[in-house]
Structures are given as C-alpha cells and as structure tokens.
Design a protein around this motif. Structure first.
Motif, mmCIF file in Angstrom:
data_model
loop_
_atom_site.group_PDB
_atom_site.id
_atom_site.type_symbol
_atom_site.label_atom_id
_atom_site.label_comp_id
_atom_site.label_asym_id
_atom_site.label_seq_id
_atom_site.Cartn_x
_atom_site.Cartn_y
_atom_site.Cartn_z
ATOM 1 N N MET A 1 44.224 27.650 75.345
ATOM 2 C CA MET A 1 44.309 26.376 74.588
ATOM 3 C C MET A 1 45.629 26.268 73.884
ATOM 4 S SD MET A 1 41.450 25.470 71.657
ATOM 5 C CE MET A 1 40.400 24.879 72.828
ATOM 6 N N GLY A 2 46.023 25.024 73.695
ATOM 7 C CA GLY A 2 47.167 24.863 73.117
ATOM 8 C C GLY A 2 47.010 25.284 71.723
ATOM 9 N N THR A 3 48.326 24.814 70.925
ATOM 10 C CA THR A 3 48.554 24.966 69.517
ATOM 11 C C THR A 3 47.503 24.186 68.749
ATOM 12 O OG1 THR A 3 50.808 25.434 69.768
ATOM 13 C CG2 THR A 3 50.052 25.017 67.590
ATOM 14 N N LYS A 4 46.672 24.810 67.814
ATOM 15 C CA LYS A 4 45.721 24.292 67.053
ATOM 16 C C LYS A 4 46.316 23.295 65.981
ATOM 17 C CE LYS A 4 41.863 27.483 67.791
ATOM 18 N NZ LYS A 4 40.664 28.323 67.077
ATOM 19 N N VAL A 5 45.563 22.240 65.721
ATOM 20 C CA VAL A 5 45.928 21.553 64.380
ATOM 21 C C VAL A 5 45.730 22.059 63.277
ATOM 22 C CG1 VAL A 5 45.833 18.793 63.602
ATOM 23 C CG2 VAL A 5 45.695 19.352 66.163
ATOM 24 N N LYS A 6 46.401 22.122 62.312
ATOM 25 C CA LYS A 6 45.898 22.832 61.158
ATOM 26 C C LYS A 6 45.469 21.561 60.010
ATOM 27 C CE LYS A 6 48.892 26.905 61.639
ATOM 28 N NZ LYS A 6 49.768 27.692 60.921
ATOM 29 N N ILE A 7 44.384 21.887 59.564
ATOM 30 C CA ILE A 7 43.557 20.935 58.527
ATOM 31 C C ILE A 7 43.183 21.655 57.293
ATOM 32 C CG2 ILE A 7 41.511 19.575 58.341
ATOM 33 C CD1 ILE A 7 43.321 18.850 60.979
ATOM 34 N N MET A 8 43.499 20.989 56.277
ATOM 35 C CA MET A 8 43.208 21.411 54.832
ATOM 36 C C MET A 8 42.271 20.742 54.157
ATOM 37 S SD MET A 8 45.679 21.913 51.592
ATOM 38 C CE MET A 8 46.556 23.495 52.292
ATOM 39 N N MET A 9 41.278 21.353 53.650
ATOM 40 C CA MET A 9 40.277 20.938 52.960
ATOM 41 C C MET A 9 40.204 21.162 51.203
ATOM 42 S SD MET A 9 36.600 21.709 55.192
ATOM 43 C CE MET A 9 35.865 22.282 53.375
ATOM 44 N N THR A 10 40.403 20.030 50.551
ATOM 45 C CA THR A 10 40.483 20.314 49.086
ATOM 46 C C THR A 10 39.298 20.137 48.422
ATOM 47 O OG1 THR A 10 41.201 18.336 48.612
ATOM 48 C CG2 THR A 10 43.018 19.704 49.295
ATOM 49 N N GLY A 11 38.938 20.834 47.143
ATOM 50 C CA GLY A 11 37.713 20.777 46.663
ATOM 51 C C GLY A 11 36.582 21.345 47.569
ATOM 52 N N ALA A 12 37.106 22.306 48.494
ATOM 53 C CA ALA A 12 36.191 22.981 49.197
ATOM 54 C C ALA A 12 34.931 23.455 48.721
ATOM 55 C CB ALA A 12 36.903 23.994 50.152
ATOM 56 N N GLY A 13 34.858 23.747 47.281
ATOM 57 C CA GLY A 13 33.458 24.255 46.514
ATOM 58 C C GLY A 13 32.635 23.240 46.295
ATOM 59 N N ALA A 14 32.811 22.026 46.610
ATOM 60 C CA ALA A 14 32.120 20.945 46.524
ATOM 61 C C ALA A 14 30.517 21.251 47.378
ATOM 62 C CB ALA A 14 32.193 19.682 46.956
ATOM 63 N N PRO A 15 29.443 20.686 46.861
ATOM 64 C CA PRO A 15 28.182 20.968 47.346
ATOM 65 C C PRO A 15 28.062 20.763 48.845
ATOM 66 C CG PRO A 15 27.748 19.820 45.320
ATOM 67 C CD PRO A 15 29.280 19.962 45.745
ATOM 68 N N GLY A 16 28.798 19.826 49.317
ATOM 69 C CA GLY A 16 29.045 19.539 50.686
ATOM 70 C C GLY A 16 29.945 20.251 51.698
ATOM 71 N N GLY A 17 30.621 20.952 50.844
ATOM 72 C CA GLY A 17 31.849 21.787 51.304
ATOM 73 C C GLY A 17 31.418 22.958 52.499
ATOM 74 N N PRO A 18 30.538 23.685 52.632
ATOM 75 C CA PRO A 18 30.206 24.413 53.632
ATOM 76 C C PRO A 18 29.846 23.899 54.682
ATOM 77 C CG PRO A 18 29.064 25.536 51.653
ATOM 78 C CD PRO A 18 29.564 24.087 51.063
ATOM 79 N N GLY A 19 28.969 22.620 54.677
ATOM 80 C CA GLY A 19 28.693 22.164 55.734
ATOM 81 C C GLY A 19 29.743 21.367 56.421
ATOM 82 N N ILE A 20 30.713 20.705 55.594
ATOM 83 C CA ILE A 20 31.778 20.021 56.400
ATOM 84 C C ILE A 20 32.821 21.014 56.925
ATOM 85 C CG2 ILE A 20 34.029 18.650 55.603
ATOM 86 C CD1 ILE A 20 32.020 17.416 53.191
ATOM 87 N N PHE A 21 32.697 22.198 56.338
ATOM 88 C CA PHE A 21 33.638 23.255 56.867
ATOM 89 C C PHE A 21 33.111 23.710 58.311
ATOM 90 C CE2 PHE A 21 34.141 27.852 57.430
ATOM 91 C CZ PHE A 21 35.582 27.985 57.550
ATOM 92 N N LYS A 22 31.865 23.758 58.292
ATOM 93 C CA LYS A 22 31.088 24.058 59.502
ATOM 94 C C LYS A 22 31.192 23.228 60.581
ATOM 95 C CE LYS A 22 26.382 24.485 61.601
ATOM 96 N NZ LYS A 22 25.045 24.528 61.134
#
Length: 348
Positions: A1-22
């Motif tokens: 697989m080639g180079t991965k695209v780097k994504i940043m989530m801010t406010g990752a402690g929000a209630p929906g954070g774990p699900g969106i991270f998943k």
C-alpha cells in the motif's frame, strides 16, 4: 500500500469521537491523528501514539497550535468534531488551504446561519420554506410576553438559546406536566419545565438571545448528509427512538420522500458551493403531521457512525470526497441500531 493520507480529528473527546475515530480508522489509506483540550479524553487515550493536547478554541493560540501540528506531521485534512471550533476554522480556512490543508467546514457566512437557530429560522421565513412558528427575544419581559402570546399555558411552548451546544438552555414549558411524575419518572435532565420555574432560575441575570417556538409533538428524525462543493453525495434519515443526555442511542434508518425534499430545499437555499463535509439536521412532526426544522448541526454528528451498520461510512465518504476520491459501497435497508458505552483504560 502507498503512503497513507494523514487526517487530524480535533475535539476528539466529544461524545461521538470514539465512533468517528473507528469509522475513519476503517479506511486503510488513512492515518489518524487526534487532538483535544483534555489529556484524559477518549479521543486522546484511544490514539495515544498519535494524539496531542491543544488549547481550547477560544484561546488565541488555538489556530497557530493546530497549524504547527499539521505542518509537523504533514496533515492533509482536518475533521473538527465540536461546534465551538468550527468558527475558528472557518475564519482561518484560507490560511490552512494556503498550506495545503483541507478543513471540513463551511464558509463563515453560511456557518453563522447554520449554527444560529434564530438566523436559520429567519432565513427559512425569508425564502418561503416551512418552519415552526417562532419569535426571538433578548430579555425576560419579552420572553414572558411571547410565551403567553403563543398560547401558554393552554399549549406547551419551547424556548432555546439561538446559539447553544447540545440541549443546554432548551426547555419545554408545559404547566400540565405532572410534578410528581417529573420528579420520580423523569431523569434530572428532563427538558420539561414551567414558565415560573424558568423565571425563578433567571432571576435578575441577563439572558442570551432566545428563540420562542411552537411545540412540535410528533416524531423526531435526524438527517445525516455528506456534501462536497455544493453537491449532496449521501442523505440518510434515522429515527430517534431513545435518547440519553440529548444524544440518540437507538433508532432505525428509514426513507421519507417528503423529509428528503424538505431538507434538500433548505440546503439548496443556502450558499454551500464551497462546503465540504458532513452536516446534520433535526426535524420534528407538527400537530398537523408536517415535519419541520428543529435545528442544524454544521458538522459531523456523533450518531452518524450508526450508518456503518447500513454499509455507509459517512465520515469516510466526506473525507474521501474532499480529497478527490469517491467510495463505492452498498447501502442496506431496514437497519435498526442501538448504541452503548465502551471503556478505555489508562494508568495515572
């Protein structure tokens, strides 16, 4: 697989954070970095090796800190998860774009409408789109007068701050609610109250701008949408069958052509030509059976990850589209979802 695209989530402690991270982590081509102001937030602890503690959005160092992290880690795209950060990113969108970084946020002018319940209702009124009967007040005397003018105490009335997070400040004024049942059958965070209780709580304090609105007694629906440069890529409707602290924890994915047409008309009435990302709406049924707007969420909604059960990864669709890629997937029908808490452990 080639180079991965780097994504940043801010406010990752929000209630929906774990699900969106998943959801984003399910895409092999993404490398996810998470940021939050709380070092013990779920978004930090679930991604310890690629997480950072950042200032609160109101801090003047917020944007410089995010930009520095993005440049250091070669971040390609930012996904803000909390409302308070949206305006800062929107005002500084060009700064990030000049550095080759895409931010999933609307332009500042449109965001001011989408994130303000009074402005959005005024907009709907001006363009002739159906909406709940409402008025806007900014002092206690006007609040009381408008509540009575709309039919209280004969009918329930809703009050809510024009700008607010979650269910903060929202109350359903209903003098007919049984006080005993409210005490023993409702949780302490019940939205039901009375005008007298609200007046006592306010006292001599100033109040923010308040929307006074008719109460919509029927079913409530949430709409999750992905938009890219003015084009709707995905549109999903889900019921809100049980709630916890204002967050939907169970429901069904359904189809409703009237709701689809109604919400699409709202979107098309706004300037979303540069919008890239997720947006959510809540609608509720009136006494006459018509679904009308409650509010909009100009960001990804936490429970939108429930669409994974229907074969639709809403966060990944938005991110891929913003990067010029389009996911192929098969949407399932008739899916019911139920969300639950999970734990992350750490040493202190």
């Amino acid at each position: 697989m080639g180079t991965k695209v780097k994504i940043m989530m801010t406010g990752a402690g929000a209630p929906g954070g774990p699900g969106i991270f998943k959801a984003l982590s399910a895409c092999d081509r993404f490398e996810i970095y998470t940021c939050d102001m709380n070092p013990l937030s779920s978004g930090i602890l679930l991604n310890k090796e690629k997480s950072h503690v950042i200032p609160v959005a109101s801090d003047p160092h917020f944007i410089p800190s995010i930009l520095e992290l993005c440049l250091e880690h070669k971040i390609s795209l930012i996904v803000p998860l909390v409302t308070m950060e949206l305006f800062e990113f929107s005002k500084n969108k060009e700064l990030f774009e000049k550095n080759g970084i895409t931010v999933l946020v609307s332009d500042h002018k449109t965001l001011k409408v989408l994130n303000n319940k009074a402005e959005l209702l005024r907009h709907l009124k001006n363009v002739g789109i159906a909406h709940p009967h409402f008025s806007v007040v900014n002092n206690v005397d006007s609040l009381v007068a408008e509540v009575y003018k709309m039919g209280y105490p004969r009918v329930p009335i809703v009050i809510k701050p024009s700008v607010g997070n979650g269910s903060r400040g929202i109350r359903i004024l209903d003098p007919n609610i049984n006080g005993y049942e409210l005490l023993f059958d409702h949780k302490p965070n019940s939205l039901y109250s009375s005008l007298e209780a609200v007046k006592d709580a306010i006292g001599e304090h100033p109040i923010p701008e308040i929307v006074v609105s008719e109460f919509l007694p029927g079913d409530e629906l949430t709409i999750d949408i992905v938009i890219n440069a003015g084009k709707i890529l995905e549109f999903m409707i889900r019921t809100r069958e049980s709630m916890r602290s204002g967050i939907s924890i169970s429901g069904r994915f359904i189809e409703n052509q009237k709701v689809t047409k109604y919400v699409t008309s709202i979107i098309e009435s706004l300037d979303i030509s540069t919008f890239k990302g997720n947006i959510g709406f809540q609608v509720k049924q009136s006494e006459a059976g018509e679904f009308l707007l409650l509010e909009s969420n100009p960001r990804i909604q936490g429970t939108s990850v429930a669409a994974l059960g229907a074969g639709v990864n809403l966060p990944a669709i938005a991110v891929n589209a913003a990067l010029g890629n389009y996911l192929e997937y098969t949407k399932k029908k008739g899916i019911y979802f139920s969300r639950y808490y999970n734990e992350v452990f750490h040493e202190i």
